[in-house]
Motif scaffolding. Structure first.
Motif, PDB file in Angstrom:
ATOM      1  N   ALA A 154      48.652 131.671  25.714  1.00  0.00           N
ATOM      2  CA  ALA A 154      49.012 133.086  25.615  1.00  0.00           C
ATOM      3  C   ALA A 154      48.113 133.826  24.627  1.00  0.00           C
ATOM      4  N   LEU A 155      47.528 133.090  23.687  1.00  0.00           N
ATOM      5  CA  LEU A 155      46.633 133.707  22.711  1.00  0.00           C
ATOM      6  C   LEU A 155      45.429 134.348  23.386  1.00  0.00           C
ATOM      7  N   ALA A 156      45.042 133.796  24.538  1.00  0.00           N
ATOM      8  CA  ALA A 156      43.898 134.341  25.271  1.00  0.00           C
ATOM      9  C   ALA A 156      44.297 135.489  26.192  1.00  0.00           C
ATOM     10  N   LEU A 157      45.606 135.742  26.317  1.00  0.00           N
ATOM     11  CA  LEU A 157      46.089 136.709  27.304  1.00  0.00           C
ATOM     12  C   LEU A 157      46.399 138.077  26.717  1.00  0.00           C
ATOM     13  N   GLY A 158      45.864 138.363  25.558  1.00  0.00           N
ATOM     14  CA  GLY A 158      45.957 139.715  25.022  1.00  0.00           C
ATOM     15  C   GLY A 158      47.340 140.173  24.642  1.00  0.00           C
ATOM     16  N   GLY A 159      48.223 139.232  24.278  1.00  0.00           N
ATOM     17  CA  GLY A 159      49.543 139.638  23.816  1.00  0.00           C
ATOM     18  C   GLY A 159      50.608 139.717  24.885  1.00  0.00           C
ATOM     19  N   VAL A 160      50.367 139.136  26.059  1.00  0.00           N
ATOM     20  CA  VAL A 160      51.425 139.063  27.072  1.00  0.00           C
ATOM     21  C   VAL A 160      52.606 138.312  26.460  1.00  0.00           C
ATOM     22  N   PRO A 161      53.835 138.833  26.544  1.00  0.00           N
ATOM     23  CA  PRO A 161      54.969 138.227  25.843  1.00  0.00           C
ATOM     24  C   PRO A 161      55.287 136.815  26.320  1.00  0.00           C
ATOM     25  N   THR A 162      55.312 135.885  25.388  1.00  0.00           N
ATOM     26  CA  THR A 162      55.567 134.480  25.737  1.00  0.00           C
ATOM     27  C   THR A 162      57.026 134.233  26.079  1.00  0.00           C
ATOM     28  N   SER A 163      57.908 135.162  25.722  1.00  0.00           N
ATOM     29  CA  SER A 163      59.336 134.967  25.992  1.00  0.00           C
ATOM     30  C   SER A 163      59.709 135.346  27.421  1.00  0.00           C
ATOM     31  N   VAL A 164      58.809 136.018  28.137  1.00  0.00           N
ATOM     32  CA  VAL A 164      59.120 136.444  29.506  1.00  0.00           C
ATOM     33  C   VAL A 164      58.552 135.418  30.480  1.00  0.00           C
ATOM     34  N   ILE A 165      59.430 134.580  31.001  1.00  0.00           N
ATOM     35  CA  ILE A 165      59.059 133.546  31.965  1.00  0.00           C
ATOM     36  C   ILE A 165      59.936 133.734  33.193  1.00  0.00           C
ATOM     37  N   PRO A 166      59.359 133.827  34.392  1.00  0.00           N
ATOM     38  CA  PRO A 166      57.938 133.738  34.710  1.00  0.00           C
ATOM     39  C   PRO A 166      57.182 135.045  34.455  1.00  0.00           C
ATOM     40  N   THR A 167      55.898 134.894  34.205  1.00  0.00           N
ATOM     41  CA  THR A 167      54.964 136.015  34.168  1.00  0.00           C
ATOM     42  C   THR A 167      53.814 135.678  35.110  1.00  0.00           C
ATOM     43  N   THR A 168      53.403 136.636  35.919  1.00  0.00           N
ATOM     44  CA  THR A 168      52.301 136.426  36.864  1.00  0.00           C
ATOM     45  C   THR A 168      51.225 137.465  36.600  1.00  0.00           C
ATOM     46  N   ILE A 169      50.006 136.993  36.379  1.00  0.00           N
ATOM     47  CA  ILE A 169      48.871 137.868  36.062  1.00  0.00           C
ATOM     48  C   ILE A 169      47.794 137.676  37.123  1.00  0.00           C
ATOM     49  N   VAL A 170      47.451 138.750  37.810  1.00  0.00           N
ATOM     50  CA  VAL A 170      46.399 138.703  38.824  1.00  0.00           C
ATOM     51  C   VAL A 170      45.091 139.107  38.164  1.00  0.00           C
ATOM     52  N   LEU A 171      44.155 138.160  38.086  1.00  0.00           N
ATOM     53  CA  LEU A 171      42.840 138.417  37.509  1.00  0.00           C
ATOM     54  C   LEU A 171      41.848 138.727  38.624  1.00  0.00           C
ATOM     55  N   ASP A 172      41.008 139.740  38.421  1.00  0.00           N
ATOM     56  CA  ASP A 172      39.986 140.029  39.421  1.00  0.00           C
ATOM     57  C   ASP A 172      38.846 139.005  39.326  1.00  0.00           C
ATOM     58  N   LYS A 173      37.779 139.206  40.084  1.00  0.00           N
ATOM     59  CA  LYS A 173      36.696 138.213  40.146  1.00  0.00           C
ATOM     60  C   LYS A 173      35.938 138.084  38.828  1.00  0.00           C
ATOM     61  N   GLN A 174      36.111 139.056  37.944  1.00  0.00           N
ATOM     62  CA  GLN A 174      35.517 138.974  36.610  1.00  0.00           C
ATOM     63  C   GLN A 174      36.523 138.462  35.579  1.00  0.00           C
ATOM     64  N   HIS A 175      37.659 138.022  36.081  1.00  0.00           N
ATOM     65  CA  HIS A 175      38.749 137.492  35.255  1.00  0.00           C
ATOM     66  C   HIS A 175      39.270 138.510  34.250  1.00  0.00           C
ATOM     67  N   ARG A 176      39.491 139.712  34.790  1.00  0.00           N
ATOM     68  CA  ARG A 176      40.126 140.787  34.044  1.00  0.00           C
ATOM     69  C   ARG A 176      41.495 141.051  34.678  1.00  0.00           C
ATOM     70  N   PRO A 177      42.562 141.215  33.901  1.00  0.00           N
ATOM     71  CA  PRO A 177      43.865 141.517  34.487  1.00  0.00           C
ATOM     72  C   PRO A 177      43.818 142.786  35.339  1.00  0.00           C
ATOM     73  N   ALA A 178      44.200 142.638  36.601  1.00  0.00           N
ATOM     74  CA  ALA A 178      44.274 143.766  37.525  1.00  0.00           C
ATOM     75  C   ALA A 178      45.726 144.165  37.766  1.00  0.00           C
ATOM     76  N   HIS A 179      46.630 143.194  37.601  1.00  0.00           N
ATOM     77  CA  HIS A 179      48.060 143.485  37.770  1.00  0.00           C
ATOM     78  C   HIS A 179      48.852 142.418  37.025  1.00  0.00           C
ATOM     79  N   ILE A 180      49.940 142.828  36.403  1.00  0.00           N
ATOM     80  CA  ILE A 180      50.824 141.902  35.703  1.00  0.00           C
ATOM     81  C   ILE A 180      52.255 142.120  36.170  1.00  0.00           C
ATOM     82  N   PHE A 181      52.924 141.012  36.521  1.00  0.00           N
ATOM     83  CA  PHE A 181      54.346 141.037  36.855  1.00  0.00           C
ATOM     84  C   PHE A 181      55.104 140.324  35.736  1.00  0.00           C
TER      85      PHE A 181
END
Length: 202
Positions: A154-181
């Motif tokens: 999670a340290l690499a995920l820019g502060g996405v909350p670790t207490s929210v499970i499940p979390t789904t992050i769609v990374l684009d082809k450059q591995h940048r978050p394009a959508h977060i659920f």
């Protein structure tokens, strides 16, 4: 006797306050969680649980690496260079995670058919590795997962909350978050987000 009753009342008040603080800390989806990982900074405006980032606003996350849940081999996000990667934090103890696993598997298969993407799980808070491995095998899950009980990635995920499970992050082809659920997802919900990102230019 009065002093004892007063002491018990104070202890009860302190315990209650402590519980409220703990609940507030755990329920981070409802606030504006902000931290830094790579150059991406996660913010949940107004407590949204489905957040989209247009290409011009996307920033890279840090690299994620660790050991494969099943094989114990070292693996890294960098192995999927140039591909759309759907990251999903999950645990076999988590009801919504169990419920969405077949939907995630189907999305993974659809991405594999395009040759442009993959799904990568992050198994968290499962301190019995065998239970997590059995869940994967029993449910026919073929996408890989990192074994990360303390959710250090999670340290690499820019502060996405670790207490929210499940979390789904769609990374684009450059591995940048394009959508977060920050919620359980269905196949249709996830594919509606993934498909146009698969067709974006790298």
């Amino acid at each position: 006797m009065f002093e004892i009753k007063k002491f018990i009342a104070v202890l009860t008040l302190v315990a209650t306050a402590g519980t409220l603080v703990a609940c507030g800390e755990e329920n981070t989806a409802g606030g504006n969680a902000v931290a830094i990982g790579g150059t991406f900074e996660f913010v949940s405006p107004g407590g949204q649980t489905s957040i989209s980032y247009p290409p011009e606003d996307r920033e890279k996350i840090g690299n994620i690496n660790g050991v494969n849940l099943i094989t114990d081999e070292e693996m890294s996000l960098d192995e999927f260079d140039g591909q759309v990667v759907v990251l999903n934090s999950w645990g076999q103890w988590c009801g919504p995670c169990r419920s969405e696993s077949d939907d995630l598997q189907r999305v993974h298969e659809r991405m594999q058919q395009t040759g442009k993407g993959t799904l990568l799980g992050i198994n968290v808070k499962d301190f019995s590795r065998a239970k997590a491995q059995n869940f994967v095998k029993d449910n026919g899950i073929t996408y890989p997962s990192l074994y990360d009980p303390p959710f250090k990635s999670a340290l690499a995920l820019g502060g996405v909350p670790t207490s929210v499970i499940p979390t789904t992050i769609v990374l684009d082809k450059q591995h940048r978050p394009a959508h977060i659920f920050l919620q359980e997802v269905t196949e249709d919900q996830l594919w509606d987000v993934v498909e146009p990102i698969l067709n974006e230019d790298a």
